[in-house]
Write an enzyme that holds these catalytic residues in place. Structure first.
Site, PDB file in Angstrom:
ATOM      1  N   GLN A  35      23.521  49.648  42.419  1.00 15.47           N
ATOM      2  CA  GLN A  35      22.506  49.052  43.286  1.00 15.47           C
ATOM      3  C   GLN A  35      21.271  49.943  43.364  1.00 15.47           C
ATOM      4  O   GLN A  35      21.359  51.166  43.246  1.00 15.47           O
ATOM      5  CB  GLN A  35      23.066  48.766  44.678  1.00 15.47           C
ATOM      6  CG  GLN A  35      23.496  49.979  45.441  1.00 15.47           C
ATOM      7  CD  GLN A  35      24.226  49.693  46.737  1.00 15.47           C
ATOM      8  OE1 GLN A  35      24.367  50.601  47.525  1.00 15.47           O
ATOM      9  NE2 GLN A  35      24.729  48.512  46.967  1.00 15.47           N
ATOM     10  N   HIS A  62      27.997  51.005  43.184  1.00 17.85           N
ATOM     11  CA  HIS A  62      28.661  50.267  44.263  1.00 17.85           C
ATOM     12  C   HIS A  62      30.165  50.248  43.981  1.00 17.85           C
ATOM     13  O   HIS A  62      30.961  50.500  44.856  1.00 17.85           O
ATOM     14  CB  HIS A  62      28.097  48.849  44.377  1.00 17.85           C
ATOM     15  CG  HIS A  62      28.663  48.052  45.521  1.00 17.85           C
ATOM     16  ND1 HIS A  62      28.073  46.923  46.020  1.00 17.85           N
ATOM     17  CD2 HIS A  62      29.793  48.217  46.255  1.00 17.85           C
ATOM     18  CE1 HIS A  62      28.805  46.433  47.018  1.00 17.85           C
ATOM     19  NE2 HIS A  62      29.856  47.197  47.171  1.00 17.85           N
ATOM     20  N   PHE A 126      33.126  54.740  52.172  1.00 16.85           N
ATOM     21  CA  PHE A 126      32.695  53.798  51.121  1.00 16.85           C
ATOM     22  C   PHE A 126      33.629  53.919  49.908  1.00 16.85           C
ATOM     23  O   PHE A 126      34.126  52.912  49.395  1.00 16.85           O
ATOM     24  CB  PHE A 126      31.243  54.135  50.766  1.00 16.85           C
ATOM     25  CG  PHE A 126      30.565  53.211  49.790  1.00 16.85           C
ATOM     26  CD1 PHE A 126      30.946  51.880  49.650  1.00 16.85           C
ATOM     27  CD2 PHE A 126      29.495  53.674  49.015  1.00 16.85           C
ATOM     28  CE1 PHE A 126      30.288  51.040  48.750  1.00 16.85           C
ATOM     29  CE2 PHE A 126      28.834  52.843  48.127  1.00 16.85           C
ATOM     30  CZ  PHE A 126      29.238  51.534  47.987  1.00 16.85           C
ATOM     31  N   GLU A 130      36.205  51.058  48.307  1.00 16.05           N
ATOM     32  CA  GLU A 130      36.125  50.620  46.899  1.00 16.05           C
ATOM     33  C   GLU A 130      37.449  50.861  46.182  1.00 16.05           C
ATOM     34  O   GLU A 130      37.892  50.041  45.374  1.00 16.05           O
ATOM     35  CB  GLU A 130      34.962  51.321  46.188  1.00 16.05           C
ATOM     36  CG  GLU A 130      33.597  50.862  46.677  1.00 16.05           C
ATOM     37  CD  GLU A 130      33.357  49.368  46.488  1.00 16.05           C
ATOM     38  OE1 GLU A 130      33.547  48.862  45.379  1.00 16.05           O
ATOM     39  OE2 GLU A 130      32.992  48.694  47.467  1.00 16.05           O
ATOM     40  N   HIS A 134      39.303  47.540  45.062  1.00 14.57           N
ATOM     41  CA  HIS A 134      39.159  47.298  43.619  1.00 14.57           C
ATOM     42  C   HIS A 134      39.963  48.286  42.766  1.00 14.57           C
ATOM     43  O   HIS A 134      40.572  47.904  41.768  1.00 14.57           O
ATOM     44  CB  HIS A 134      37.682  47.388  43.217  1.00 14.57           C
ATOM     45  CG  HIS A 134      36.795  46.479  44.011  1.00 14.57           C
ATOM     46  ND1 HIS A 134      36.720  45.121  43.787  1.00 14.57           N
ATOM     47  CD2 HIS A 134      35.930  46.720  45.038  1.00 14.57           C
ATOM     48  CE1 HIS A 134      35.852  44.569  44.636  1.00 14.57           C
ATOM     49  NE2 HIS A 134      35.360  45.516  45.406  1.00 14.57           N
TER      50      HIS A 134
HETATM   51  P1  AMP Z   1      32.930  45.106  48.138  1.00 17.19           P
HETATM   52  O1  AMP Z   1      33.982  44.786  49.200  1.00 17.19           O
HETATM   53  O2  AMP Z   1      33.404  46.044  47.102  1.00 17.19           O
HETATM   54  O3  AMP Z   1      32.266  43.864  47.616  1.00 17.19           O
HETATM   55  O4  AMP Z   1      31.780  45.917  48.878  1.00 17.19           O
HETATM   56  C1  AMP Z   1      31.150  45.374  49.994  1.00 17.19           C
HETATM   57  C2  AMP Z   1      31.149  46.397  51.088  1.00 17.19           C
HETATM   58  O5  AMP Z   1      30.504  47.575  50.605  1.00 17.19           O
HETATM   59  C3  AMP Z   1      30.363  45.930  52.310  1.00 17.19           C
HETATM   60  O6  AMP Z   1      31.085  46.317  53.475  1.00 17.19           O
HETATM   61  C4  AMP Z   1      29.075  46.702  52.205  1.00 17.19           C
HETATM   62  O7  AMP Z   1      28.531  46.963  53.465  1.00 17.19           O
HETATM   63  C5  AMP Z   1      29.515  47.977  51.534  1.00 17.19           C
HETATM   64  N1  AMP Z   1      28.450  48.632  50.793  1.00 17.19           N
HETATM   65  C6  AMP Z   1      27.737  48.139  49.773  1.00 17.19           C
HETATM   66  N2  AMP Z   1      26.855  49.050  49.315  1.00 17.19           N
HETATM   67  C7  AMP Z   1      27.034  50.137  50.088  1.00 17.19           C
HETATM   68  C8  AMP Z   1      26.425  51.415  50.134  1.00 17.19           C
HETATM   69  N3  AMP Z   1      25.475  51.789  49.285  1.00 17.19           N
HETATM   70  N4  AMP Z   1      26.854  52.290  51.066  1.00 17.19           N
HETATM   71  C9  AMP Z   1      27.849  51.950  51.926  1.00 17.19           C
HETATM   72  N5  AMP Z   1      28.463  50.777  51.943  1.00 17.19           N
HETATM   73  C10 AMP Z   1      28.049  49.868  51.036  1.00 17.19           C
END
Ligand code: AMP
Length: 250
Positions: A35, A62, A126, A130, A134
């Protein structure tokens, strides 16, 4: 006969690592998703940085997301699903992220996979999300998963690829979406899917780049799935300014 047996065993031995590597990879390809921080921050929600340190104006990871080529409508036992499933997620609840296993990668992760969220400001949260959502479906262990994502980003430097194609972050300019896609396709051999979001003025801007990667997590592959990422023909690629962030954090 002896010779045949020898070659047979050799073949089994040679094929074993491949078989093991593929053992629990019940998916067709990965999305390596990066991103643009300028577009994450340049929204109504804004962004925050860990330790209040503004990261470099560079794409950030991401995630590395296992995906199906065709959405599934039945589970692995053939039973119909309530909702079709286009990717596996949350594959192993008993394998949460253990930060000690990726300690050596931490400086690299902070630089390339940092949080921008104001909700936690903790990059580990974060990474943990992930991994749990995933990574547990990737067929890799925790260290291999994060390393594969970092190595792929380093191999194909999106920021540099766009700069080399004259696609420079700017408050004023707008870019043809196809020019962005073509620049990445030319550099990597695979046309990515693109996702956009909207800035505070409701203008469409490039938000995330989805590169398609083989199940080994290393090689670019052709993207088999078309994606509606909410982009328009012309998009912004905004400069990464910290001013809106500072307002959010006061
Ligand atoms: P996903 O579940 O893998 O699709 O990721 C979505 C989650 O990741 C959401 O809760 C977003 O708020 C969070 N997210 C996406 N980009 C970031 C970022 N750069 N830093 C922290 N959280 C993130």
């Amino acid at each position: 006969m002896m010779k045949l047996q020898y070659y047979g065993s050799l073949a089994v031995l040679l094929l074993l690592p491949v078989a093991l590597a593929c053992a629990d990879t019940d998916f067709d390809f990965f999305y390596h998703v990066q991103q643009w921080p300028g577009s994450y921050c340049d929204t109504k929600e804004g962004c925050c940085f860990p330790g209040n340190q503004k990261p470099a104006a560079d794409f950030g990871i991401h995630g590395l997301w296992p995906n199906y080529a065709v959405c599934r409508t039945v589970d692995e036992d053939g039973r119909p699903l309530n909702q079709s499933k286009c990717w596996p997620d949350f594959c192993n609840a008993s394998d949460p992220l253990d930060p000690s296993l990726i300690r050596d990668l931490e400086p690299d992760l902070l630089r390339n996979w940092g949080t921008l969220s104001c909700k936690s400001k903790e990059s580990t949260a974060f990474w943990s999300h992930e991994w749990t959502r995933h990574g547990t479906c990737s067929g890799m262990d925790q260290h291999s998963y994060f390393l594969a994502a970092l190595e792929y980003k380093a191999r194909f430097n999106l920021t540099r690829i766009l700069l080399d194609a004259g696609i420079v972050p700017s408050e004023e300019r707008t870019y043809c979406l196809s020019r962005i896609r073509d620049a990445v396709a030319e550099a990597t051999g695979s046309a990515p899917n693109l996702e956009c979001n909207r800035n505070e003025r409701n203008e469409t801007q490039l938000y995330q780049v989805y590169q398609c990667v083989g199940v080994d997590g290393r090689s670019p592959v052709r993207c088999l799935v078309a994606m509606d990422g909410g982009c328009t023909g012309m998009v912004k690629f905004p400069a990464f300014c910290a001013t809106e962030t500072i307002q959010v954090m006061r």
